[in-house]
Design a protein around this motif. Structure first.
Motif, PDB file in Angstrom:
ATOM      1  N   ARG A   1       0.844  -1.195   0.000  1.00 29.28           N
ATOM      2  CA  ARG A   1       0.000   0.000   0.000  1.00 29.28           C
ATOM      3  C   ARG A   1       0.882   1.247   0.000  1.00 29.28           C
ATOM      4  O   ARG A   1       2.111   1.168   0.104  1.00 29.28           O
ATOM      5  N   TRP A   2       0.215   2.395  -0.085  1.00 25.58           N
ATOM      6  CA  TRP A   2       0.900   3.669   0.083  1.00 25.58           C
ATOM      7  C   TRP A   2       1.059   3.955   1.577  1.00 25.58           C
ATOM      8  O   TRP A   2       0.261   3.499   2.394  1.00 25.58           O
ATOM      9  N   GLY A   3       2.111   4.674   1.908  1.00 27.52           N
ATOM     10  CA  GLY A   3       2.343   5.023   3.303  1.00 27.52           C
ATOM     11  C   GLY A   3       1.272   5.967   3.831  1.00 27.52           C
ATOM     12  O   GLY A   3       0.444   6.501   3.084  1.00 27.52           O
ATOM     13  N   ARG A   4       1.320   6.176   5.132  1.00 24.10           N
ATOM     14  CA  ARG A   4       0.362   7.058   5.789  1.00 24.10           C
ATOM     15  C   ARG A   4       1.095   8.098   6.615  1.00 24.10           C
ATOM     16  O   ARG A   4       2.178   7.830   7.150  1.00 24.10           O
ATOM     17  N   GLU A   5       0.513   9.267   6.684  1.00 21.86           N
ATOM     18  CA  GLU A   5       1.115  10.368   7.446  1.00 21.86           C
ATOM     19  C   GLU A   5       1.295   9.932   8.896  1.00 21.86           C
ATOM     20  O   GLU A   5       0.401   9.363   9.518  1.00 21.86           O
ATOM     21  N   GLY A   6       2.493  10.163   9.423  1.00 22.67           N
ATOM     22  CA  GLY A   6       2.782   9.829  10.808  1.00 22.67           C
ATOM     23  C   GLY A   6       3.475   8.497  10.990  1.00 22.67           C
ATOM     24  O   GLY A   6       4.005   8.223  12.081  1.00 22.67           O
ATOM     25  N   GLU A   7       3.506   7.630   9.960  1.00 18.75           N
ATOM     26  CA  GLU A   7       4.186   6.349  10.092  1.00 18.75           C
ATOM     27  C   GLU A   7       5.702   6.534   9.999  1.00 18.75           C
ATOM     28  O   GLU A   7       6.190   7.447   9.331  1.00 18.75           O
ATOM     29  N   GLN A   8       6.412   5.647  10.659  1.00 12.54           N
ATOM     30  CA  GLN A   8       7.869   5.664  10.621  1.00 12.54           C
ATOM     31  C   GLN A   8       8.387   4.268  10.296  1.00 12.54           C
ATOM     32  O   GLN A   8       7.719   3.268  10.559  1.00 12.54           O
TER      33      GLN A   8
ATOM     34  N   ILE B   1      12.983   6.774   9.033  1.00 12.73           N
ATOM     35  CA  ILE B   1      12.405   7.800   8.162  1.00 12.73           C
ATOM     36  C   ILE B   1      10.925   7.967   8.464  1.00 12.73           C
ATOM     37  O   ILE B   1      10.258   7.051   8.948  1.00 12.73           O
ATOM     38  N   ALA B   2      10.440   9.182   8.185  1.00 10.08           N
ATOM     39  CA  ALA B   2       9.015   9.483   8.323  1.00 10.08           C
ATOM     40  C   ALA B   2       8.342   9.276   6.973  1.00 10.08           C
ATOM     41  O   ALA B   2       8.850   9.703   5.929  1.00 10.08           O
ATOM     42  N   LEU B   3       7.195   8.624   6.978  1.00 12.56           N
ATOM     43  CA  LEU B   3       6.489   8.277   5.748  1.00 12.56           C
ATOM     44  C   LEU B   3       5.281   9.180   5.539  1.00 12.56           C
ATOM     45  O   LEU B   3       4.830   9.858   6.450  1.00 12.56           O
ATOM     46  N   ASP B   4       4.783   9.175   4.321  1.00  7.27           N
ATOM     47  CA  ASP B   4       3.534   9.859   4.004  1.00  7.27           C
ATOM     48  C   ASP B   4       2.855   9.109   2.874  1.00  7.27           C
ATOM     49  O   ASP B   4       3.325   8.048   2.426  1.00  7.27           O
ATOM     50  N   GLU B   5       1.779   9.672   2.375  1.00  8.16           N
ATOM     51  CA  GLU B   5       0.974   8.965   1.379  1.00  8.16           C
ATOM     52  C   GLU B   5       1.602   8.945  -0.011  1.00  8.16           C
ATOM     53  O   GLU B   5       1.054   8.328  -0.927  1.00  8.16           O
ATOM     54  N   LYS B   6       2.760   9.576  -0.209  1.00  4.93           N
ATOM     55  CA  LYS B   6       3.416   9.575  -1.507  1.00  4.93           C
ATOM     56  C   LYS B   6       4.498   8.515  -1.623  1.00  4.93           C
ATOM     57  O   LYS B   6       5.168   8.423  -2.653  1.00  4.93           O
ATOM     58  N   VAL B   7       4.697   7.726  -0.579  1.00  5.55           N
ATOM     59  CA  VAL B   7       5.752   6.723  -0.556  1.00  5.55           C
ATOM     60  C   VAL B   7       5.113   5.342  -0.440  1.00  5.55           C
ATOM     61  O   VAL B   7       4.265   5.113   0.425  1.00  5.55           O
ATOM     62  N   GLY B   8       5.520   4.399  -1.308  1.00  2.00           N
ATOM     63  CA  GLY B   8       5.002   3.044  -1.262  1.00  2.00           C
ATOM     64  C   GLY B   8       5.693   2.220  -0.195  1.00  2.00           C
ATOM     65  O   GLY B   8       6.911   2.350   0.025  1.00  2.00           O
ATOM     66  N   VAL B   9       4.937   1.348   0.468  1.00  2.00           N
ATOM     67  CA  VAL B   9       5.497   0.524   1.532  1.00  2.00           C
ATOM     68  C   VAL B   9       4.946  -0.899   1.428  1.00  2.00           C
ATOM     69  O   VAL B   9       3.933  -1.153   0.775  1.00  2.00           O
ATOM     70  N   ILE B  10       5.663  -1.812   2.084  1.00  2.00           N
ATOM     71  CA  ILE B  10       5.156  -3.160   2.343  1.00  2.00           C
ATOM     72  C   ILE B  10       4.992  -3.265   3.853  1.00  2.00           C
ATOM     73  O   ILE B  10       5.949  -3.036   4.598  1.00  2.00           O
ATOM     74  N   ALA B  11       3.796  -3.583   4.303  1.00  2.00           N
ATOM     75  CA  ALA B  11       3.499  -3.659   5.724  1.00  2.00           C
ATOM     76  C   ALA B  11       2.978  -5.050   6.064  1.00  2.00           C
ATOM     77  O   ALA B  11       2.676  -5.865   5.177  1.00  2.00           O
ATOM     78  N   ASP B  12       2.902  -5.320   7.364  1.00  2.00           N
ATOM     79  CA  ASP B  12       2.210  -6.526   7.807  1.00  2.00           C
ATOM     80  C   ASP B  12       1.017  -6.107   8.653  1.00  2.00           C
ATOM     81  O   ASP B  12       0.595  -4.945   8.616  1.00  2.00           O
TER      82      ASP B  12
END
Length: 814
Positions: free
Chosen positions: A287-294, A303-314
């Motif tokens: 998914r795309w990252g979310r504001e406030g995630e690290q 790093i601090a993430l936001d909705e413009k950065v793609g991530v793999i999460a569990d």
């Protein structure tokens, strides 16, 4: 992109030597930036096995070893004295035999091995480290070779040290060349040599375990493939052949699993990631990252993430940065037993620029933002799986089935190319057969009708989008060397400057002749300079500055010149005289788009200069004194000659009030000159030179380029007459006003008026009142038609005095 030549030739081995291969790649658009040997020249070094290793009787740090060197030890094992800490029985190491030459040292001379004695014990050779052979920087001990290395074999042959390293400088459109196989595919197309197509036999699953993966962002990930591998031995040692190949690609060995992932990336251009399966909670979510995630990355950065950065999460949080770098939370280590192998297709637009936001770059991000073949994910997982089984496998190792989710892949849109158009652009005739052969060799599916080819790009060619792309492919495969030497057809007409205008280089030469040195500065500057030295409260901002302080575009050259002075003073320069010709940038609503202009921005050229220190270089014939306003004013008059500039008192944000003048040509202000303001001299920590502040000037370059043509005037046959006047004027009367009044003779007899003395007594004297001064002026009178008589002379002088009295209140001094 760096790789060894031998690896390339395993896929495609054309009948070319190293230099010819490098030339071929360069001329095809894959510039070979460097070709260098893997190891420097040396000889006489062979594989040897240590049979015994005993303590030296006279030295604690030395050991006396006996070694078997095969054919070089016919008379029995050789005795070698060695100080390496890892010298022990049973290992195989390089041995420099008697007569061998090691690589040259710092002095450039090779080191020859002979029979010697160390602390009384004879040594018939030398056991070598990797650093002594100059094939690596490791010098902590002997270079340990593989156990199956044949004793007595030349070390160059065993380690393939006659190999060469190619370094390619690829442009962003050549993402398909970021792998050894990708380069080999190009070489095969260019030379016609056969290409060894890789085989990826599927690994039979021995487990039915799969990891659920949920792809929530199809605009981030178009395809996601993965497989579970259970019971791996993560403490297994990476094979020497893989370590060597990675090292020759510029990649150091980390661990077996990481090395396998990196190896396949360099081999086939497929970045992948291996997770510790037991550290993943329930499932993976793309998914795309979310504001406030690290996210804490493998490099240790958080790093601090936001909705413009793609991530793999569990199920609990973010695990890795999509297509760029894995996270620390699911990294494999020596305790890892079960892993998940991932290979995905990330859209280039979703990866491009993301790593630069966090001030780092990775090999994976470098490839994904240029485009990675989306068709090979499953095959490459099979390749990675087989390597894991071969290197890290145990009897308990079992792999699960490959899961493959395809959400959306790039559309390979057909591109058309006209053969006639290709011939016109390339500049030489090309036939339909030639074009068809090029496309076939490049693996491009095509069809032809009426001299027009329709080409469907393969999945690995993201750069083929327009007709010119196909024309380029034809040109480079046919060979740029095949292009004929053809003169241009279009007429080449140089733009000729007007005779009354000189070029910018002439201005540079003129300033250099006036003892100024040119400086070249960035067009983007500190915002403080603009605010303080240019009075510009709203400068044009740079969207992506190369450095945080250089955040705005300059509207004046003075800030750059002051900084150049500061840099020179910090290096103890005794005298600084610099100039710059450069562009400035100012907001202007009237500016429109054009070939050399941008709407809303006025970009005029300026010439500026600064003088600090001695007016003249240190010499015996003149007393040293600081360059002042009048020295620089004289330089400007010389620069602008034969134009006659007028200097009038003015104000400028950077300059000292009362010691600043505007420069006028034909009644128009074209620049300013003056001393640097005392507050800025203090703020920028610039000392005075013998009490004299730096003097700056800045002018419109267009005004400086003007150079009026000389006009012929015949020499007068009549003699000129000179008369000296002492005129008393108020102190606020300017020199220019007085001279103008004296020379405005309606009869044209007053040809020149020159000031040659100023008298202002310290105490009141007869004829001068308080606030007055006496100016001595020499008038030159001439009539080109007849000789002046005393009556006409006296009348003309009296008229000049009357004009001065009327204009500025001047009177003759009694």
């Amino acid at each position: 992109m760096q790789f060894p030549e031998s690896w390339l030739r395993e896929f495609c081995n054309p009948p070319l030597n190293t230099q010819e291969l490098a030339e071929l790649l360069t001329m095809s658009g894959m510039e070979v930036e460097e070709v260098r040997p893997v190891a420097p020249p040396f000889h006489g070094i062979v594989v040897a096995e240590i049979l015994t290793a005993e303590q030296h009787p006279q030295a604690d740090r030395l050991r006396v070893c006996t070694v078997d060197a095969g054919a070089f030890s016919k008379d029995g094992p050789l005795q070698i004295v060695c100080g390496a800490p890892n010298a022990r029985v049973g290992i195989k190491v390089p041995l420099a035999t008697v007569g061998a030459e090691l690589p040259p040292g710092d002095d450039g001379k090779p080191f020859k091995i002979g029979v010697g004695k160390l602390r009384g014990v004879e040594s018939r050779g030398m056991l070598c480290s990797a650093r002594e052979l100059k094939i690596a920087d490791d010098h902590g001990g002997l270079l340990e070779l593989a156990a199956d290395a044949p004793v007595g074999t030349d070390i160059r042959q065993w380690l393939q040290l006659d190999d060469h390293l190619f370094t390619l400088k690829l442009t962003p459109n050549l993402g398909h060349g970021l792998s050894v196989f990708g380069v080999a595919r190009e070489v095969a197309a260019l030379t016609g040599a056969p290409l060894r197509q890789p085989a990826f036999p599927p690994v039979q699953p021995r487990s039915d375990r799969v990891l659920p993966v949920e792809v929530q962002a199809a605009d981030l990930c178009g395809r996601f493939s993965g497989r579970v591998v259970l019971g791996v031995n993560t403490q297994a040692k990476t094979p020497a052949w893989m370590v060597d190949r990675l090292a020759r690609c510029g990649q150091r060995s980390v661990s077996a699993l990481v090395d396998i992932s990196n190896y396949v990336m360099f081999e086939y251009g497929r970045p992948s990631h291996i997770f510790d399966l037991d550290k993943i909670h329930e499932k993976l979510v793309v998914r795309w990252g979310r504001e406030g995630e690290q996210l804490k990355l493998l490099n240790g950065n958080t790093i601090a993430l936001d909705e413009k950065v793609g991530v793999i999460a569990d199920a609990q949080g973010v695990e890795s940065l999509a297509g760029i770098m894995g996270g620390d939370a699911t990294a494999v280590n020596d305790g890892t037993q079960n892993v998940y192998v991932e290979a995905a297709f990330w859209w280039p637009e979703a990866v491009a620029g993301r790593s630069r936001r966090y001030n780092f770059s990775t090999d994976a991000g470098h490839r994904f933002e240029r485009g990675v073949d989306p068709q090979g994910t499953v095959e490459h997982i099979e390749r990675i799986t087989q390597l894991i089984l071969d290197i890290c496998g145990t009897p308990a190792t079992a792999c699960g089935p490959v899961t493959d989710q395809v959400l959306g892949l790039p559309e390979c849109k057909p591109v058309t190319m006209r053969v006639a158009r290709a011939a016109q652009v390339i500049g030489m005739p090309v036939s339909t057969a030639q074009c068809a052969d090029v496309f076939t060799r490049l693996g491009l599916a095509h069809s032809e009708a009426g001299g027009v080819f329709t080409v469907t790009p393969p999945s690995w060619r993201f750069d083929l989008q327009i007709e010119e792309d196909l024309i380029e492919e034809v040109a480079r495969v046919v060979g740029f060397n095949s292009l004929p030497m053809t003169a241009p057809i279009a007429p080449v007409t140089p733009r000729v400057r007007r005779e009354a205008q000189r070029g910018a280089h002439a201005v540079r030469r003129a300033l250099a002749a006036l003892d100024y040195q040119e400086t070249i500065n960035f067009s983007f500057v500190e915002e403080r300079w603009e605010r303080e030295l240019a009075g510009n409260a709203d400068p044009i901002r740079v969207l992506n500055p190369i450095a945080a302080p250089l955040a705005v575009m300059r509207s004046s050259l003075m800030g750059s010149l002051v900084q150049a002075l500061r840099n020179n003073l910090s290096r103890k320069a005794p005298r600084v005289r610099v100039f710059e010709i450069g562009r400035v940038f100012m907001r202007d609503a009237a500016a429109t788009d054009g070939p050399l202009s941008v709407a809303g921005v006025n970009q005029p050229m300026r010439v500026g200069g600064l003088a600090w220190g001695g007016a003249l270089p240190l010499q015996w014939g003149a007393k040293e004194q600081g360059a002042d306003f009048f020295d620089v004013k004289g330089d400007l008059q010389a620069l602008l000659a034969p134009q006659q500039p007028v200097f009038t008192a003015a104000e400028h944000p950077a300059l000292h009030p009362g010691r600043c003048a505007s420069i006028l040509l034909d009644g128009r202000v074209v620049g300013f000159v003056g001393e640097l303001h005392p507050k800025w001299r203090q703020a920028y920590e610039i000392p005075a030179f013998q009490g004299q502040a730096p003097v700056l000037f800045e002018l419109e370059l267009a005004a400086v380029l003007g150079q009026p043509l000389p006009v012929f005037t015949a020499l007068s046959r009549q003699q000129a007459v000179q008369r000296d006047l002492a005129l008393v004027v108020r102190e606020d009367v300017s020199h220019d006003a007085l001279m103008a009044a004296l020379q405005q003779d309606p009869q044209g007899l007053v040809r020149k008026a020159r000031l040659f003395d100023i008298y202002k007594p310290a105490a009141p004297v007869a004829g001068l009142q308080a606030g007055e001064r006496s100016l001595a002026v020499r008038l030159e009178l001439r009539d080109d038609e007849s000789t002046l008589t005393d009556e006409r002379i006296e009348a003309t002088v009296a008229a000049a005095v009357a004009r001065a009295a009327a204009a500025v209140g001047a009177r003759l001094r009694a």
